[in-house]
Scaffold this active site. Structure first.
Site, PDB file in Angstrom:
ATOM      1  N   ASP A   1       0.989  -1.194  -0.189  1.00 47.95           N
ATOM      2  CA  ASP A   1      -0.110   0.038   0.026  1.00 47.95           C
ATOM      3  C   ASP A   1       0.981   1.222   0.027  1.00 47.95           C
ATOM      4  OD1 ASP A   1      -2.121  -1.727   0.101  1.00 47.95           O
ATOM      5  OD2 ASP A   1      -2.862  -1.115   2.177  1.00 47.95           O
ATOM      6  N   ALA A   2       1.929   1.049   0.764  1.00 45.58           N
ATOM      7  CA  ALA A   2       2.750   2.240   0.857  1.00 45.58           C
ATOM      8  C   ALA A   2       3.249   2.734  -0.344  1.00 45.58           C
ATOM      9  CB  ALA A   2       3.942   1.828   1.922  1.00 45.58           C
TER      10      ALA A   2
ATOM     11  N   TYR B   1       2.344   1.963  -3.495  1.00 43.76           N
ATOM     12  CA  TYR B   1       1.135   2.202  -4.341  1.00 43.76           C
ATOM     13  C   TYR B   1       0.542   3.883  -4.083  1.00 43.76           C
ATOM     14  CZ  TYR B   1      -3.513   2.546  -6.396  1.00 43.76           C
ATOM     15  OH  TYR B   1      -4.637   3.093  -6.945  1.00 43.76           O
ATOM     16  N   ASP B   2       0.738   4.194  -2.662  1.00 43.32           N
ATOM     17  CA  ASP B   2       0.495   5.556  -2.139  1.00 43.32           C
ATOM     18  C   ASP B   2       1.433   6.331  -2.823  1.00 43.32           C
ATOM     19  OD1 ASP B   2      -1.795   4.804  -1.129  1.00 43.32           O
ATOM     20  OD2 ASP B   2      -0.904   4.640   1.019  1.00 43.32           O
TER      21      ASP B   2
ATOM     22  N   SER C   1     -13.851   7.342  -1.911  1.00 41.49           N
ATOM     23  CA  SER C   1     -12.809   6.790  -1.031  1.00 41.49           C
ATOM     24  C   SER C   1     -12.504   7.691   0.379  1.00 41.49           C
ATOM     25  CB  SER C   1     -11.385   6.727  -1.833  1.00 41.49           C
ATOM     26  OG  SER C   1     -10.540   6.005  -1.341  1.00 41.49           O
ATOM     27  N   LEU C   2     -11.309   7.394   0.889  1.00 45.15           N
ATOM     28  CA  LEU C   2     -10.948   8.262   2.072  1.00 45.15           C
ATOM     29  C   LEU C   2      -9.813   8.840   2.015  1.00 45.15           C
ATOM     30  CD1 LEU C   2     -12.621   5.991   5.181  1.00 45.15           C
ATOM     31  CD2 LEU C   2     -13.238   8.165   4.348  1.00 45.15           C
TER      32      LEU C   2
ATOM     33  N   GLU D   1     -14.457   4.765  14.438  1.00 47.79           N
ATOM     34  CA  GLU D   1     -14.999   3.595  14.271  1.00 47.79           C
ATOM     35  C   GLU D   1     -13.893   2.812  13.481  1.00 47.79           C
ATOM     36  OE1 GLU D   1     -18.195   4.957  11.409  1.00 47.79           O
ATOM     37  OE2 GLU D   1     -17.766   3.523  10.396  1.00 47.79           O
TER      38      GLU D   1
ATOM     39  N   LYS E   1     -11.862   0.663  10.597  1.00 51.35           N
ATOM     40  CA  LYS E   1     -11.659   0.789   9.258  1.00 51.35           C
ATOM     41  C   LYS E   1     -11.679  -0.770   8.978  1.00 51.35           C
ATOM     42  CE  LYS E   1      -9.735   2.884   5.370  1.00 51.35           C
ATOM     43  NZ  LYS E   1      -9.422   1.760   4.372  1.00 51.35           N
TER      44      LYS E   1
ATOM     45  N   ASP F   1     -11.058  -4.112   7.144  1.00 48.05           N
ATOM     46  CA  ASP F   1     -10.307  -4.396   5.732  1.00 48.05           C
ATOM     47  C   ASP F   1     -10.877  -5.460   4.958  1.00 48.05           C
ATOM     48  OD1 ASP F   1      -8.205  -4.156   3.997  1.00 48.05           O
ATOM     49  OD2 ASP F   1      -6.582  -5.056   5.280  1.00 48.05           O
TER      50      ASP F   1
ATOM     51  N   ARG G   1     -17.891  -1.896  -5.452  1.00 48.32           N
ATOM     52  CA  ARG G   1     -17.774  -0.232  -5.510  1.00 48.32           C
ATOM     53  C   ARG G   1     -17.039  -0.165  -7.072  1.00 48.32           C
ATOM     54  NH1 ARG G   1     -13.090   3.150  -2.395  1.00 48.32           N
ATOM     55  NH2 ARG G   1     -11.771   1.613  -3.325  1.00 48.32           N
TER      56      ARG G   1
ATOM     57  N   GLU H   1     -18.945  -2.796   4.810  1.00 45.52           N
ATOM     58  CA  GLU H   1     -17.818  -3.650   4.157  1.00 45.52           C
ATOM     59  C   GLU H   1     -18.296  -5.254   4.340  1.00 45.52           C
ATOM     60  OE1 GLU H   1     -15.547  -1.184   3.247  1.00 45.52           O
ATOM     61  OE2 GLU H   1     -13.629  -2.432   3.188  1.00 45.52           O
TER      62      GLU H   1
ATOM     63  N   TYR I   1     -21.770   1.126   7.301  1.00 49.10           N
ATOM     64  CA  TYR I   1     -21.327   2.215   7.749  1.00 49.10           C
ATOM     65  C   TYR I   1     -21.685   3.486   7.142  1.00 49.10           C
ATOM     66  CZ  TYR I   1     -17.597   1.014   4.588  1.00 49.10           C
ATOM     67  OH  TYR I   1     -17.029   0.526   3.480  1.00 49.10           O
TER      68      TYR I   1
ATOM     69  N   LYS J   1      -4.586   5.545   9.688  1.00 49.86           N
ATOM     70  CA  LYS J   1      -4.195   4.226   9.368  1.00 49.86           C
ATOM     71  C   LYS J   1      -3.218   3.836  10.349  1.00 49.86           C
ATOM     72  CE  LYS J   1      -4.760   2.439   5.765  1.00 49.86           C
ATOM     73  NZ  LYS J   1      -4.397   2.809   4.183  1.00 49.86           N
TER      74      LYS J   1
ATOM     75  N   CYS K   1      24.153 -13.650 -14.557  1.00 49.51           N
ATOM     76  CA  CYS K   1      23.041 -14.142 -14.328  1.00 49.51           C
ATOM     77  C   CYS K   1      22.985 -15.629 -13.604  1.00 49.51           C
ATOM     78  CB  CYS K   1      22.168 -14.021 -15.614  1.00 49.51           C
ATOM     79  SG  CYS K   1      20.739 -15.118 -15.388  1.00 49.51           S
TER      80      CYS K   1
ATOM     81  N   CYS L   1      21.616 -18.421 -16.210  1.00 45.05           N
ATOM     82  CA  CYS L   1      22.320 -18.868 -17.602  1.00 45.05           C
ATOM     83  C   CYS L   1      23.842 -18.616 -17.564  1.00 45.05           C
ATOM     84  CB  CYS L   1      21.610 -17.947 -18.818  1.00 45.05           C
ATOM     85  SG  CYS L   1      22.128 -16.492 -18.790  1.00 45.05           S
TER      86      CYS L   1
ATOM     87  N   CYS M   1      20.414  -9.324 -16.658  1.00 47.65           N
ATOM     88  CA  CYS M   1      21.071 -10.347 -17.518  1.00 47.65           C
ATOM     89  C   CYS M   1      21.219  -9.719 -18.832  1.00 47.65           C
ATOM     90  CB  CYS M   1      20.555 -11.769 -17.560  1.00 47.65           C
ATOM     91  SG  CYS M   1      21.019 -12.781 -18.621  1.00 47.65           S
TER      92      CYS M   1
ATOM     93  N   CYS N   1      18.889 -17.104 -22.030  1.00 46.27           N
ATOM     94  CA  CYS N   1      18.713 -17.061 -20.701  1.00 46.27           C
ATOM     95  C   CYS N   1      17.160 -17.889 -20.601  1.00 46.27           C
ATOM     96  CB  CYS N   1      18.699 -15.746 -20.056  1.00 46.27           C
ATOM     97  SG  CYS N   1      18.099 -15.882 -18.198  1.00 46.27           S
TER      98      CYS N   1
HETATM   99  S1  IVH Z   1     -16.536   5.469   5.107  1.00 51.27           S
HETATM  100  C1  IVH Z   1     -17.402   8.461   1.896  1.00 51.27           C
HETATM  101  N1  IVH Z   1     -16.316   3.800   6.919  1.00 51.27           N
HETATM  102  O1  IVH Z   1     -12.131   2.065   3.263  1.00 51.27           O
HETATM  103  C2  IVH Z   1     -16.959   7.705   2.792  1.00 51.27           C
HETATM  104  N2  IVH Z   1     -15.145   3.238   5.161  1.00 51.27           N
HETATM  105  O2  IVH Z   1     -10.537   3.832   2.176  1.00 51.27           O
HETATM  106  C3  IVH Z   1     -17.131   6.155   2.561  1.00 51.27           C
HETATM  107  N3  IVH Z   1     -13.849   1.294   4.890  1.00 51.27           N
HETATM  108  O3  IVH Z   1     -13.845   2.975   0.373  1.00 51.27           O
HETATM  109  C4  IVH Z   1     -16.248   5.324   3.536  1.00 51.27           C
HETATM  110  N4  IVH Z   1     -14.209   0.741   6.813  1.00 51.27           N
HETATM  111  O4  IVH Z   1     -14.329   0.603   1.329  1.00 51.27           O
HETATM  112  C5  IVH Z   1     -15.894   3.904   5.703  1.00 51.27           C
HETATM  113  N5  IVH Z   1     -15.802   2.227   8.824  1.00 51.27           N
HETATM  114  C6  IVH Z   1     -15.615   2.500   7.543  1.00 51.27           C
HETATM  115  C7  IVH Z   1     -14.771   1.759   6.638  1.00 51.27           C
HETATM  116  C8  IVH Z   1     -14.654   2.218   5.320  1.00 51.27           C
HETATM  117  C9  IVH Z   1     -13.623   0.359   5.748  1.00 51.27           C
HETATM  118  C10 IVH Z   1     -13.257   1.217   3.344  1.00 51.27           C
HETATM  119  C11 IVH Z   1     -14.174   1.436   2.138  1.00 51.27           C
HETATM  120  C12 IVH Z   1     -13.832   2.803   1.661  1.00 51.27           C
HETATM  121  C13 IVH Z   1     -12.273   2.671   1.893  1.00 51.27           C
HETATM  122  C14 IVH Z   1     -11.655   3.981   1.860  1.00 51.27           C
END
Ligand code: IVH
Length: 716
Positions: free
Chosen positions: A61-62, A64-65, A110-111, A142, A144, A146, A165, A201, A253, A341, A435, A438, A459, A465
């Site tokens: 993820d890091a 990718y970010d 997304s968030l 609350e 998050k 996964d 989604r 989720e 949620y 996170k 290599c 080969c 290589c 090879c």
């Molecule tokens: S709220 C407009 N609440 O995290 C806001 N998202 O990185 C809608 N996720 O797409 C998202 N737990 O798939 C919300 N308690 C939670 C969540 C949550 C997991 C996921 C969700 C979202 C992604 C964003």
């Protein structure tokens, strides 16, 4: 528990190193920025596809970010790069093709992420500033979850549709599969509004994940890397009877379309969801101040290991829905919510060995073999080391005690070495210069401009090879190279797997060897007398081949069709090219001679030298030249009115494929470009031509139709 294994050939591109390794954005020219921006877009799109469509990510993820941040920074610095297709305006990837598509009435966004207490404080302050409020604002906090997010559409209290989604605007219809999840009610309890989209989720509990992987193992099927991939893989089954056997859960949620409001606060809506019969995460709490938010974050983090399902952070949301509406969204995330996170999980273990994998393009990738250790509930015995600079920078030695980090869900990484625990006599790791597959030399290309070595060692034995062989063979036989009909990718794979074609020269000895084989090829599945005869005839037909095609077919790095033609034109015969390239050590006269060929530069001359100086390649070329006779490059019709011109094809051509058009133009001595610029002489436009046509008009460049092109080139 699942074993984390790096994918067989992770190609560490320099990009994966994130922002630090790239040139500062302010030093980029607009052209460089565009090139990087486009390369990043396709790289990100590929990662999105792996993540969202194959449930099999290959970067952390890091990482990718970091790619996304660089992309966004480029777009900010060079606003002309932003288009409606920009990734900053998209969430996730396009849905895959197998399910029906569902347009989300309200986009599923997304968030934004934050990682520290300070960033949470900044977020809260920003919200306050935006609203012009000095008194504190209440937030919900609350876990998050996964898993993967889904939108459940209820009409008159009945579940009518469920969608993933997808890209945030359009997802996949997974209604049949969602109906197999016991804790998602078919019918809502009580009085629900006529239209209600409940979002949340879908996830898999640890226990069920472990049991599922046991079953997969027993059945000889591939294991899921983590519960999220298992949940995604289960929900996205075309056969819902399979989903029914996979225990999935759902936490509600958020919401989408709603014909009447349920409450004035986030917490109020969640209460309503509970009354309708849905599960809401019990750790959701109202926090009056930042201190409360951070305290709840720590409380959740402390329970993380015992929750029984994966969470990767805490989500804070402004509780008052009226305020949420005022705050609104910025491109793909709400201003009123953020994900805090958790830091990546870590453990220490011993580095037993460093193994070098060779990828399809010859890249040597070091992989750490570790004493197995549990990191965040997953047994880890391999970690990526990226490349040799990384090993040197972190001074990683075999026998060292190392800190391993599992960020998100992909390949674990080595963060650092515990130097105090280094065994006596541990020596710095020497990255191999040959290599391991080969025995050919493995080299790092030098960037002609910066003089810096590429991070990736490759290589050079591309012809022999085994790690690269299949791809090289495909290239060798392909249409623009040797053009051997009946020897496409599938057939090459077949012959390679059967041990019948290992090198390019084997293609030309196949018929002879086949005569001795038992069973004969014609008796094998997929082959008959006629197809075998045709194949051998097609191979025989290429025993005479124009020199430029042969040079291109060799697959020397950076030597595409155009460079192959330039080299053929310059040297005339293959032996002089070969001798010059062999002698073209850095700073030599031979190197200078290649460098000065029009259009050929130091990158190409270096690649040629590396290739021809490799004895394994030499032997293979000798073997090939025993089989094929090189002919002069077909003469360019210099009398052609398009000779020497730069041509751009655009729109949909009706009489030619793009490849054909390009080949034709080049046969007539024209140069084909991909985009219109001041250097363009001629634009050939078919129906549907768009921006390129406009640009041509702006620059006053001649535009002709496809028919006119045929006329001009004397073809009718
Ligand atoms: S709220 C407009 N609440 O995290 C806001 N998202 O990185 C809608 N996720 O797409 C998202 N737990 O798939 C919300 N308690 C939670 C969540 C949550 C997991 C996921 C969700 C979202 C992604 C964003």
């Amino acid at each position: 528990m699942a074993e984390k294994t790096p994918s067989p050939s992770p190609q560490p591109s320099p990009r994966k190193r994130g922002e630090g390794a790239r040139p500062p954005i302010e030093n980029l020219s607009p052209l460089q920025a565009r090139a990087e921006f486009e390369a990043l877009a396709s790289e990100i799109a590929e990662h999105d596809r792996r993540y969202y469509q194959e449930d099999a990510p290959t970067v952390s993820d890091a990482d990718y970010d970091a790619l996304r941040r660089r992309y966004e920074a480029l777009e900010q610095a060079f606003p002309e790069l932003a288009t409606a297709q920009s990734l900053t305006k998209k969430v996730g990837a396009k849905p895959s093709e197998k399910f029906a598509k569902v347009k989300h009435a309200v986009p599923m966004l997304s968030l934004g992420n934050v990682f520290s207490d300070e960033e949470v404080e900044d977020f809260v302050a920003r919200v306050g500033r935006f609203l012009g409020r000095t008194e504190s604002i209440a937030f919900t906090a609350e876990p998050k979850i996964d898993g993967l997010s889904c939108s459940l559409r209820y009409e008159s209290g009945r579940l009518v549709q469920a969608a993933t989604r997808g890209d945030g605007y359009e997802g996949e219809d997974v209604t049949a599969n969602i109906r197999t999840i016991g804790e998602i009610p078919e019918k809502l309890r009580g009085d629900a509004p006529g239209i209600l989209e409940i979002r949340g989720e879908v996830y898999m509990a640890h226990e069920d994940f472990a049991a599922l992987n046991e079953r997969q193992k027993a059945a000889g099927k591939p294991l899921f890397a983590n519960p999220r991939n298992a949940a995604a893989g289960s929900l996205r089954q075309l056969d819902s009877s399979i989903t029914a056997q996979r225990p999935l859960h759902f936490f509600a949620y958020a919401w989408g379309e709603m014909s009447a409001p349920l409450a004035q606060t986030q917490m109020g809506v969640l209460d309503a969801f509970k009354h309708f019969g849905l599960h809401v995460n019990p750790l959701t709490k109202i926090c009056a101040t930042v201190e409360d938010m951070l305290a709840h974050y720590r409380a959740i983090e402390a329970q993380r290991a015992t929750l029984g399902y994966d969470i990767d952070g805490v989500v804070y949301k402004v509780d008052d829905i009226g305020l949420q509406e005022r705050l609104g969204f910025v491109s793909r995330a709400p201003r009123w919510a953020v994900a805090h996170k958790f830091p990546a999980e870590r453990a220490t273990t011993i580095l037993r060995d460093i193994e070098i994998q060779v990828g399809r393009t010859g890249a040597l990738t070091p992989v750490a073999r570790l004493e197995p250790v549990t990191v965040g509930g997953v047994v880890v015995s391999n970690a990526t080391l990226h490349n040799e600079d990384e090993i040197a920078r972190k001074d990683i030695r075999i026998g060292d005690t190392v800190v391993v980090q599992r960020a998100g869900d992909v390949i674990p990484q080595i963060v650092e070495v515990v130097k105090e625990k280094r065994p006596h006599g541990a020596r710095p790791y020497e990255f191999p210069h040959v290599c391991p597959r080969c025995g050919s030399a493995a080299l790092r290309e030098i960037d002609a401009k910066t003089g810096e070595a590429d991070v990736v060692r490759r290589c050079t034995g591309s012809l022999i090879c085994p790690a690269q062989a299949v791809e090289r063979l495909k290239h060798f036989a392909s249409r623009n190279a040797m053009d051997i009909e009946g020897l496409g990718d599938k057939q090459i794979e077949f012959f390679f797997d059967e041990g019948m074609i290992k090198t390019a020269s084997d293609i030309f000895t196949l018929a002879e060897r086949e005569a001795q084989m038992s069973p004969r090829l014609a008796e094998r599945e997929g082959y008959g007398e006629t197809s075998v005869r045709n194949l051998f005839a097609a191979i025989a037909a290429r025993r005479k081949i124009p020199i430029n095609r042969f040079i291109y077919a060799l697959g020397v790095r950076h030597v595409g069709e155009t460079n192959a033609r330039r080299l053929a034109r310059h040297f005339g015969d293959f032996e002089s090219l070969r001798e010059t390239a062999r002698a073209a050590a850095p700073d030599s006269e031979a190197r200078a001679r290649i460098d000065t060929i029009d259009g050929v530069g130091p990158v190409v001359s270096e690649a040629l030298h590396d290739f021809f100086a490799e004895p394994h390649n030499e032997r293979e070329i000798d073997a090939l030249l025993k089989q094929v006779t090189l002919e002069p490059m077909p003469a360019v019709a210099s009398a052609s009115p398009v000779a020497g011109k730069t041509v751009v094809f655009t729109g949909s051509l009706e009489r030619l494929t793009r490849d054909e058009a390009k080949a034709q133009a080049e046969r007539f001595g024209a140069h084909v470009a991909g985009s219109v610029s001041k250097k363009t002489d001629l634009v050939v436009a078919g129906p549907g031509a768009g921006s390129k046509l406009k640009k041509a008009a702006e620059l006053g460049i001649e535009v002709i139709s496809e028919d006119e092109w045929f006329k001009r080139t004397g073809q009718g």
